[in-house]
Design an enzyme around this catalytic site. Structure first.
Site, mmCIF file in Angstrom:
data_model
loop_
_atom_site.group_PDB
_atom_site.id
_atom_site.type_symbol
_atom_site.label_atom_id
_atom_site.label_comp_id
_atom_site.label_asym_id
_atom_site.label_seq_id
_atom_site.Cartn_x
_atom_site.Cartn_y
_atom_site.Cartn_z
ATOM 1 N N ARG A 41 -4.657 2.714 -8.641
ATOM 2 C CA ARG A 41 -3.794 1.770 -9.345
ATOM 3 C C ARG A 41 -4.544 0.494 -9.706
ATOM 4 O O ARG A 41 -5.596 0.195 -9.138
ATOM 5 C CB ARG A 41 -2.588 1.426 -8.454
ATOM 6 N N ASP A 95 1.027 -2.529 -9.102
ATOM 7 C CA ASP A 95 0.824 -1.449 -8.135
ATOM 8 C C ASP A 95 1.454 -0.146 -8.608
ATOM 9 O O ASP A 95 1.284 0.886 -7.958
ATOM 10 C CB ASP A 95 1.383 -1.842 -6.760
ATOM 11 N N ASN A 96 2.172 -0.176 -9.736
ATOM 12 C CA ASN A 96 2.790 1.026 -10.290
ATOM 13 C C ASN A 96 2.094 1.512 -11.554
ATOM 14 O O ASN A 96 2.623 2.380 -12.245
ATOM 15 C CB ASN A 96 4.271 0.771 -10.612
ATOM 16 N N LYS A 138 5.713 11.494 -1.788
ATOM 17 C CA LYS A 138 6.695 10.406 -1.758
ATOM 18 C C LYS A 138 7.782 10.823 -0.777
ATOM 19 O O LYS A 138 8.389 11.891 -0.918
ATOM 20 C CB LYS A 138 7.285 10.186 -3.153
ATOM 21 N N GLY A 156 0.873 -1.161 0.000
ATOM 22 C CA GLY A 156 0.000 0.000 0.000
ATOM 23 C C GLY A 156 0.911 1.211 0.000
ATOM 24 O O GLY A 156 2.128 1.077 -0.203
ATOM 25 N N ASP A 178 5.508 6.979 -10.566
ATOM 26 C CA ASP A 178 6.244 6.149 -9.608
ATOM 27 C C ASP A 178 7.579 5.693 -10.188
ATOM 28 O O ASP A 178 7.798 4.501 -10.453
ATOM 29 C CB ASP A 178 5.393 4.946 -9.188
ATOM 30 N N ASP A 191 11.616 3.074 6.033
ATOM 31 C CA ASP A 191 11.658 4.271 6.875
ATOM 32 C C ASP A 191 10.720 5.372 6.384
ATOM 33 O O ASP A 191 10.625 6.437 7.010
ATOM 34 C CB ASP A 191 13.085 4.817 6.990
ATOM 35 N N GLY A 244 3.370 3.115 1.277
ATOM 36 C CA GLY A 244 4.283 2.884 2.392
ATOM 37 C C GLY A 244 5.162 4.057 2.748
ATOM 38 O O GLY A 244 5.729 4.109 3.843
ATOM 39 N N ARG A 245 5.294 5.036 1.836
ATOM 40 C CA ARG A 245 6.075 6.237 2.147
ATOM 41 C C ARG A 245 5.453 7.469 1.489
ATOM 42 O O ARG A 245 6.148 8.407 1.095
ATOM 43 C CB ARG A 245 7.532 6.082 1.722
#
Length: 466
Positions: free
Chosen positions: A193, A261-262, A120, A97, A271, A132, A99-100
């Protein structure tokens, strides 16, 4: 029908229009942006900022919204980390999902399209796993270059909207560390997406699937025109995917990671990770060092998007019959072929005469370019403006065949733009990308990036003039 690139952006007032929340709480998760030690503005895209009424923001406000992510007036508060699944190098992953990043805002643009501002590197989310949630400054710089170059070359792409350096030192396994950090904001017509539909199908949520199909048809494709909305939407998406694949090929671009997912439902490229432009027409050229099998190499990108469409079709079977979806999938090769010849003719400065009439010309060009006697950029620069003169690289038998095909075509129009007066085209190969980054990393010198953006935009204007 001849291909036409996206028109030059024009001013529009700020008009917030949050629609995503109408899909309910299962479309995404409320998140808090990360708090960064510094906010240093490195790039702002006023060219596209004017289209959503934000170009007049002062630098302090710009940093407040796109470094600290204070909500825009009447917009999302808090932002949403969107949920999705996806095939990553054709292995299904249900643990992903945003994530950043997150969806930060929605508004209308100068064409009354619903637009997303998403991030992003803005911190961890429920989908960060062990990451992270950060973005390297180099990654942000590379995305600016990718989106600017692709837009100029007629590819429908997200726009890098803002890049803010954040003052953290990041550790990465695939580049020298510690490295500088940044947060980026991108502008796109959608961040829905293929993997969004895959997640809903996996959860067997028919109500949300129907709602998402209606959302996409209403806001991206002009509304439903039939009593079979799922297959109608799929036909739109397949057409957009064919255009995307075609534009990648004529741009000489390799995305590198065409996972489901991209891939955006509106056919916009976005992305960007390990992207590259191939200098030569080299089918096996890859962008990602970890793509050992060449799954997403230059020549296999149309195949990759076709395969991804099949996964979307599989997800849509939750709410519709297979037969019309299969029919659309079977028509994709023809749709791609038509789109490819249209894009190719546009870069040559020719009006497309239709797939069957254009195909011999395009095949001859591919055979000639495959000899690698001239780069893709130089080829389109020379022939697209009709000024090959005594250039080297065109002496081969293959180019003689191409020349014969070209002699039978009438040039639609000829631009007088200053760009065509140069000896060499604007290009963006890996060596120059690294040189631009080295100037920033070693001397904090941003002038090479600024100059390159200016050169790319000049080329884009020249191509729009064709």
């Amino acid at each position: 029908m001849p291909y036409k690139p996206q028109a030059e952006p024009s001013p529009s007032p700020y008009r917030a229009d949050v629609k995503i929340t109408g899909l309910g709480e299962k479309i995404g998760d409320p998140v808090k942006p990360a708090q960064f030690p510094k906010h240093i503005l490195r790039f702002r895209n006023d060219r596209w900022g004017q289209t959503i009424g934000l170009a007049d923001l002062g630098e302090e406000d710009w940093l407040d919204h796109f470094g600290g992510f204070a909500p825009l007036p009447g917009n999302l508060n808090p932002p949403l980390a969107l949920r999705y699944h996806g095939h990553q190098f054709r292995n299904y992953n249900p643990e992903i999902g945003d994530g950043r990043g997150f969806l930060f805002a929605q508004m209308r643009d100068h064409e009354n399209r619903l637009m997303d501002l998403a991030t992003k590197g803005s911190g961890t989310t429920p989908w960060s796993r062990s990451g992270d949630g950060r973005l390297t400054l180099k990654g942000g710089v590379r995305e600016i270059l990718a989106t600017e170059m692709l837009e100029a070359l007629g590819v429908d792409t997200s726009k890098t909207f803002a890049l803010v350096e954040t003052g953290e030192a990041l550790e990465r396994n695939d580049e020298p560390s510690p490295t500088r950090s940044a947060v980026m904001t991108r502008l796109s017509h959608s961040h829905i997406r293929f993997g969004t539909f895959q997640r809903i199908a996996a959860e067997q949520n028919e109500d949300l699937m129907h709602a998402l199909i209606d959302y996409c048809l209403t806001h991206f494709f002009g509304g439903a025109k039939t009593d079979n909305p799922a297959t109608e939407m799929f036909q739109h998406v397949a057409n957009k995917a064919a255009q995307l694949a075609a534009s990648y090929m004529t741009a000489g671009f390799v995305h590198g990671v065409l996972n489901t997912d991209n891939i955006n439902i509106t056919g916009e490229s976005f992305d960007y990770g390990p992207w590259r432009f191939t200098p030569y027409w080299e089918p096996g050229f890859t962008a990602a060092y970890f793509d050992h099998e060449g799954l997403y190499c230059f020549a296999r990108q149309p195949e990759a998007l076709h395969w991804n469409l099949a996964q979307l079709a599989s997800a849509l079977r939750l709410v519709c019959d297979s037969d019309p979806l299969v029919a659309t999938l079977e028509g994709f090769p023809r749709s791609y072929g038509e789109a490819f010849t249209e894009h190719f003719c546009w870069r040559l400065g020719l009006e497309s005469e239709g797939f069957d009439k254009d195909k011999p010309l395009v095949v001859a060009a591919e055979q000639a370019l495959s000899q690698k006697t001239v780069t893709i950029d130089q080829f389109f620069f020379d022939w697209g403006h009709g000024t090959i003169a005594d250039r080297k690289g065109y002496e081969t038998e293959e180019f003689k065949s191409f020349t014969m095909e070209m002699s039978q075509r009438k040039r639609a129009r000829k631009s007088k733009h200053v760009y065509w007066q140069a000896d060499t085209p604007c290009s963006l190969h890996i060596e120059e990308v690294e040189s631009i980054w080295d100037a920033i990393a070693q001397d904090d010198n941003w002038q090479p990036l600024t100059s390159k953006i200016e050169a790319i935009r000049t080329m884009g204007q020249a191509l729009r003039d064709l």
